[in-house]
Enzyme design. Structure first.
Site: not given
Ligand code: AMP
Length: 559
Positions: A208, A461, A466
């Site tokens: 990540t 995002k 990211w």
């Molecule tokens: P990742 O590790 O790429 O899955 O990213 C995780 C991050 O995505 C979280 O810490 C949030 O900032 C954002 N994120 C994931 N799901 C949501 C959601 N349902 N609503 C808002 N932000 C989200």
């Protein structure tokens, strides 16, 4: 098989006997393993179908048979137990076979995001020390140019995908179908090769992006994966069940496709694996044709499909998951109006396997007005069973009240939440009492509903993936005319967020936005390029002289 079969024995004596002593229970200490998911599907649901790219249909029985052959093939390639086996692949049944065979034989599945820049890609493959890479034929040109900078990779196995992409003549390259063709399938029980202690063995690895520095590896265990899988089966949340037809549109390289492939196999639901397609008409056609009941995708994909919803029969659909970024209430309501099913928030992180919180209403909202229900659905929702969520003051670290008003950083604890990163220090990602700091800001109300309001981590995002603003700032400031730069997110109707760079040039410099973009183009992935470069005389600062992105956001009206 790498290990001799070892069947765990039942502990016969309890700890403690006298009054006041703690006592152990006397239940069987059977390990939680992905091998069980495989063998359960094989025993109970061998007839159930996986529909995959090119309208190919296979059964779980056939997938299991190939998995058993793949286990033998990995042995014949001398891939050691614990070795990282990488995949660079779309959502296909061959990828599913790797999802099963690699952990069932005690190797570690490292699914690689195919959208990484060459630099990040090479970093993570070398950091993970991948021994083998399984790559879709069509994707080979994206990774093969890096091959000579990936010295630990001994074998490259090409997954046939119907494409006729040229395959270089190189002795390291093998063909998947030829590799498993004719080999003796492992005939025993993979599950019985695991002891209780083995449930903590690593099963998967996903990288990540961090705020600063290099991508970090999240190392899942069999135990964490099985418990997360049961979480996806919990009724009242996603509630995957045997009658479901599950379509992960979210890529299998993106945080385990949110656990949908393992969840479907555990419960005997059929699977639809749509490859890499992002074509809205194709995806909707597939959902209609296969009578898909549950699908998961990032909001960008749901947005692209929204205008065409009514042209397809989606009457089988019962649950749509949206995650990776916030789902706009209007988007969710568009789906509810068109097909009777809103898009339900799934909030989580790669570090949370990834699902931690699921949205939706509960009985207390039955008498609420339509408007109030929309507001409840707009929240990220309630934690899954076994997941604990709290919000804390960013400055003091004090836990904040669950009153729906106080805003603090979200912290998470639970059996499928990371407790550290692979081979790097967790730094300030974890609290002293072991909770994960998420970098998201939220409120929690008295009923436990989490509502994300902002993000403290310095990331953007875009389309569910990211972009590191810190890294973009680094490459932009490598231009000799740049004195100061800040990259922030601009809301975008399609991608949710896009980067915009605010730049201060040295006195007298005449560098243009195009020149700056040309300068950074070789250094970052194409989709990282800022949508806009805005020149400023100066950038806003905090009282201590640090760049203030919040002030920049306010002054540029970028929320
Ligand atoms: P990742 O590790 O790429 O899955 O990213 C995780 C991050 O995505 C979280 O810490 C949030 O900032 C954002 N994120 C994931 N799901 C949501 C959601 N349902 N609503 C808002 N932000 C989200």
């Amino acid at each position: 098989m790498p290990d001799e079969a070892r069947v765990p024995t039942v502990i016969g004596a309890a700890r403690g006997a006298g009054t006041g002593d703690v006592m152990d229970g006397l239940m069987q200490p059977r390990p939680l393993t992905i091998a069980h998911i495989l063998e359960r599907a094989e025993r109970l649901y061998a007839h159930k179908q996986v529909t995959t790219v090119g309208a190919e249909r296979v059964t779980y029985g056939e997938v299991a048979h190939n998995t058993r052959r793949l286990g033998t093939a990995l042995d014949s390639l001398d891939v050691p137990v614990g070795a990282r086996v990488a995949t660079f692949a779309a959502n296909t049944r061959r990828h599913l076979e790797l999802y099963l065979a690699v952990p069932a034989t005690k190797r570690v599945l490292h699914s690689i995001n195919i959208r990484l820049s060459a630099e990040h890609l090479e970093y993570i493959v070398n950091h993970a020390e991948d021994d083998v890479i399984f790559v879709d034929r069509e994707l080979l040109p994206r990774i093969w140019p890096s091959a000579d900078r990936l010295p630990k990779v001994r074998h490259w196995v090409v997954l046939p995908d119907g494409s006729d992409t040229a395959i270089p003549a190189d002795p390291r390259i093998l063909d998947y179908d030829e590799l498993i063709e004719g080999v003796e399938p492992f005939a025993g029980s993979f599950e019985d090769t695991f002891t209780l202690a083995d449930e903590n063995l690593a099963s998967g690895l996903c990288y990540t992006s961090g705020t600063t520095g290099r991508p970090k590896g999240v190392l899942y265990s069999h135990r964490s994966t099985v418990l997360h899988c049961l979480g996806t089966l919990a009724a009242g949340f996603i509630g995957l069940c045997e009658s479901d037809v599950v379509m992960p549109i979210v890529p299998m390289f993106h945080a385990n496709a949110w656990g949908l492939p393992y969840g479907a196999m555990m419960t005997g639901a059929s699977l639809v694996l749509p490859g890499l397609s992002s074509n809205p008409a194709h995806l909707l056609g597939l959902m209609a044709a296969e009578r898909v009941t549950v699908a998961g995708a990032v909001p960008t994909v749901w947005t692209s499909m929204a205008p065409k919803l009514r042209a397809h029969d989606l009457s089988a659909t019962r649950f749509l998951l949206g995650g990776g970024s916030a789902v706009a209430p209007a988007l969710s309501e568009t789906y509810r109006a068109a097909i009777g099913v809103p898009i339900t928030h799934s909030w989580g992180m790669t570090e949370i396997s990834p699902v931690g919180v699921i949205g939706g209403t509960r009985t207390q909202h039955r008498d609420a007005t339509a408007e109030e229900q929309v507001a409840v659905r707009a929240a990220q929702g309630q934690p899954l069973p076994l997941v604990n969520v709290r919000i804390v003051d960013v400055e003091t670290g004090q836990e904040l009240p669950r009153d729906g008003d106080a805003v603090g950083e979200v912290q998470v604890a639970g059996p499928w939440v990371a407790g550290g990163y692979f081979r790097v220090d967790g730094g300030d990602s974890f609290t002293a009492d072991g909770w994960l700091r998420t970098g998201d800001l939220a409120t929690i109300d008295a009923s436990g509903y989490l509502r994300i309001v902002d993000r403290v981590k310095d990331l953007i995002k875009s389309g569910g993936e990211w972009i590191s603003s810190v890294e973009l700032e680094g490459v932009i400031s490598s231009h000799p005319d740049v004195v100061e730069v800040a990259v922030i997110a601009r809301p975008d109707p399609r991608w949710m967020e896009r980067p915009v760079a605010y730049v201060v040039l040295r006195d007298g410099a005449t560098t243009t936005a195009d020149e700056l973009l040309r300068h950074i183009t070789p250094m970052v992935a194409k989709w990282w390029l800022p949508d806009d470069v805005v020149f400023m005389p100066t950038l806003p600062k905090t009282g201590t002289g640090k760049l203030s992105k919040s002030a920049l956001r306010d002054s540029t009206r970028i929320a």
